[in-house]
Design an enzyme around this catalytic site. Structure first.
Site, PDB file in Angstrom:
ATOM      1  N   MET A 161       0.855  -1.181   0.000  1.00 30.82           N
ATOM      2  CA  MET A 161       0.000   0.000   0.000  1.00 30.82           C
ATOM      3  C   MET A 161       0.887   1.226   0.000  1.00 30.82           C
ATOM      4  O   MET A 161       1.882   1.305   0.711  1.00 30.82           O
ATOM      5  CB  MET A 161      -0.977   0.011   1.170  1.00 30.82           C
ATOM      6  CG  MET A 161      -0.414  -0.003   2.563  1.00 30.82           C
ATOM      7  SD  MET A 161      -1.778   0.100   3.743  1.00 30.82           S
ATOM      8  CE  MET A 161      -0.931  -0.130   5.289  1.00 30.82           C
ATOM      9  N   TYR A 421       3.806   2.338  12.706  1.00 28.60           N
ATOM     10  CA  TYR A 421       3.025   1.778  11.593  1.00 28.60           C
ATOM     11  C   TYR A 421       1.531   2.033  11.742  1.00 28.60           C
ATOM     12  O   TYR A 421       0.966   1.984  12.837  1.00 28.60           O
ATOM     13  CB  TYR A 421       3.204   0.261  11.567  1.00 28.60           C
ATOM     14  CG  TYR A 421       4.364  -0.281  10.769  1.00 28.60           C
ATOM     15  CD1 TYR A 421       4.928   0.395   9.699  1.00 28.60           C
ATOM     16  CD2 TYR A 421       4.883  -1.538  11.086  1.00 28.60           C
ATOM     17  CE1 TYR A 421       5.985  -0.149   8.980  1.00 28.60           C
ATOM     18  CE2 TYR A 421       5.935  -2.093  10.372  1.00 28.60           C
ATOM     19  CZ  TYR A 421       6.481  -1.386   9.321  1.00 28.60           C
ATOM     20  OH  TYR A 421       7.510  -1.926   8.617  1.00 28.60           O
ATOM     21  N   GLU A 422       0.871   2.216  10.592  1.00 31.59           N
ATOM     22  CA  GLU A 422      -0.600   2.221  10.473  1.00 31.59           C
ATOM     23  C   GLU A 422      -1.270   3.203  11.421  1.00 31.59           C
ATOM     24  O   GLU A 422      -2.299   2.916  12.024  1.00 31.59           O
ATOM     25  CB  GLU A 422      -1.159   0.805  10.710  1.00 31.59           C
ATOM     26  CG  GLU A 422      -0.499  -0.274   9.897  1.00 31.59           C
ATOM     27  CD  GLU A 422      -0.384   0.086   8.419  1.00 31.59           C
ATOM     28  OE1 GLU A 422      -1.274   0.787   7.907  1.00 31.59           O
ATOM     29  OE2 GLU A 422       0.593  -0.333   7.786  1.00 31.59           O
ATOM     30  N   GLY A 423      -0.704   4.380  11.549  1.00 26.24           N
ATOM     31  CA  GLY A 423      -1.191   5.362  12.502  1.00 26.24           C
ATOM     32  C   GLY A 423      -0.443   5.166  13.805  1.00 26.24           C
ATOM     33  O   GLY A 423      -0.529   4.100  14.424  1.00 26.24           O
TER      34      GLY A 423
END
Length: 564
Positions: A161, A421-423
């Site tokens: 992504m 990661y990821e927020g």
């Protein structure tokens, strides 16, 4: 170190803590029998012990490199990934219509934990592919799903992504990547993305990039962003690889850890892409992938903690300082703290996974709310735990922990990224006290009610453990009520991180109590529950005090005073 895949502990959490068995009462997962679950877990464990773990140090000592435009993976990674793909482990929860096993996300979560404890850098590759599969399943056209999902699920192709840009990190809406219509239903994607995990490799097949970009008529901010599938090689309708797309790896980042995972700077120069979902609705599709990844990263936190604990325990049993250091009180304190928090994190993460499975199987709003509530708690606490446990693992090793040859520091360096990661975990905490409390605290209070009902039932058998958990629940409820009464969001945000940790501390106490009850109050799990409830659970009190302190003192300093 002899790595031991914690299949038995995962099975115990499934059976006695996270209520995995209720999935078998749903139509969707009715065939996920106990025998099937056991066989899947055993297969995962064997793969990680025998194939994946032997490659772990290779990734750290011989990182992925970019040579003449080609990414070369660490020694053994290509064969290990092939074994993952051949075993069908890349996406065990993938839809059966496209070649997946259709198993609960809970089992994928177990795999992600085991993969991380055996080799986090390699495990990131299937984790990203899992998230892409879910995003495509829910948002892509049938044409794209039919072409990409079978290849991704089989492991023949891998997914990434592409969100972050040099000037657009957490503020995704500031991105500048453009998507220009080609006039034939495809788009020309131009821009640069950074921090792209497994942006390329030498495993063969295709690398499929999900890329956020803005169409010419896209408004500023996140509402004008669309999502595109941009493959490394352009496939024909049958999935055969065609010409290389107009994209390239500019460089690989030199990172603190996970050296075996190539983190790429990606350049797209009019690369051909296909729209995924509706125009200007890219964030909704990408959030599907991000939420999947948040649970996956939470599992990584647990896995890293487990790996670090095992290495520290083995060393403590062997290292002689007036006898084995495992007999020293402070070393015991560290080891038991590591073990207790790893169990608490595992239980929280698996409970979140089961809630997601129940939401998917039933469509019930209460399960959706439960999963949404637990996701930021699981992601933040499990990754913080991974970092804390890995750091304590270095301390257990003493001076040898600072020496790279022991491998203790690798766990600490590798897991550090998971809190980002990821927020970041700060964003997770803000999400918990913000978006997840927009219901007036209903989902949180429903969970607290359920916990107190179970704790009340445990009082007769284990009053010395049940009472502190009950009192902690009441303190947590008061904090929830205080938070939802605050209309100034900065007041909530100022204490969001300690509140999230306090919530996790209470959940950990509850899950340890459940483990002790399942064991009958005697045995290693009951001893660990006593350690956690007596020594670690009390932290929730100071955390909640901090959480309700407001924001005034944070903003009382001028910038000049901060610099003084």
């Amino acid at each position: 170190m002899t790595y031991r895949a914690q299949v038995e502990d995962i099975r115990f959490v499934f059976d006695h803590v996270a209520a995995f068995g209720q999935l078998r009462d749903t139509e969707r997962y009715a065939e996920t029998s106990e025998d099937l679950t056991d066989a899947v877990l055993e297969g995962m464990g064997k793969l990680c012990e025998e194939v994946i773990y032997p490659t772990q140090r290779n990734g750290d000592l011989t990182p992925a490199v970019l040579e003449n435009g080609v990414v070369r993976s660490s020694p053994g990674f290509k064969d290990a990934f092939a074994a993952i793909a051949e075993g069908g482990w890349v996406a065990v929860s993938g839809p059966e219509a496209y070649g997946g096993m259709g198993l609960p996300i809970s089992l994928t979560t177990a795999f992600n934990e085991l993969m991380t404890s055996s080799n986090m850098a390699l495990g990131l590759c299937p984790l990203l592919t899992q998230g892409q599969c879910e995003a495509l399943e829910h948002h892509a056209s049938e044409e794209i799903k039919s072409l990409y999902l079978p290849k991704l699920i089989s492991g023949e192709w891998t997914g990434t992504m592409n969100l972050t840009e040099p000037g657009a990190g957490s503020d995704v809406g500031a991105l500048t990547t453009r998507a220009e219509p080609n006039g034939d239903g495809t788009y020309a994607i131009t821009g640069q993305k950074i921090f792209i995990t497994w942006g390329d490799h030498d495993f063969g097949g295709n690398v499929c990039h999900l890329v956020l970009a803005r169409l010419p008529d896209g408004v500023k901010g996140t509402k004008g962003i669309s999502l595109f599938m941009v493959p490394k090689f352009i496939p024909d309708a049958d999935g055969n690889l065609g010409p290389a797309n107009d994209l390239k790896v500019v460089s690989l980042e030199h990172k603190m850890g996970i050296h075996g995972s190539p983190t790429a700077v990606m350049q797209f120069d009019g690369a051909k892409g296909w729209l995924v979902g509706e125009p200007h609705k890219g964030m909704a599709a990408m959030f599907t992938m991000m939420n999947n990844a948040r649970l996956g990263v939470a599992a990584q936190g647990v896995g890293a903690a487990e790996g670090a604990y095992q290495k520290a325990l083995d060393y403590a049993k062997e290292r002689q300082q007036f006898g084995p250091i495992v007999n020293h009180a402070d070393v015991r304190r560290m080891l038991l703290s590591m073990k207790a928090d790893t169990f608490a994190s595992r239980a929280i993460v698996m409970s979140c996974a089961v809630a997601l499975d129940m939401a998917a199987a039933t469509g019930a709003e209460n399960w959706k709310a439960r999963a949404a509530l637990l996701t930021p708690i699981a992601k933040a606490f499990a990754t913080d735990t991974g970092i804390d446990v890995a750091e304590q693992g270095v301390q257990v090793h003493g001076g040898m922990g600072f020496i790279e040859e022991t491998g203790a520091a690798q766990f600490s360096r590798d897991v550090r990224i998971t809190a980002i990661y990821e927020g970041t975990n700060g964003i997770q905490a803000m999400d918990l006290v913000g978006r997840k409390m927009m219901d007036g605290g209903e989902a949180a209070n429903v969970l607290i009610d359920e916990i107190e009902a179970d704790v009340e039932a445990a009082r007769a058998a284990m009053p010395e453990l049940a009472e502190p958990v009950w009192q902690a629940c009441e303190s947590l409820r008061e904090a929830v009520e205080w938070l939802v009464s605050q209309t100034d969001m900065n007041t909530r945000f100022a204490g969001s991180v300690p509140f999230t940790r306090a919530f996790a501390r209470v959940l950990g106490g509850y899950y340890h109590l459940k483990a002790a009850m399942a064991e009958g109050g005697e045995g290693a799990r009951s001893k660990l529950a006593r350690f956690y409830i007596r020594r670690l659970l009390p932290e929730h009190e100071s955390l909640l005090t901090y959480a309700m302190a407001g924001a005034d003192d944070l903003f009382a300093f001028s910038l000049d005073e901060l610099e003084a």
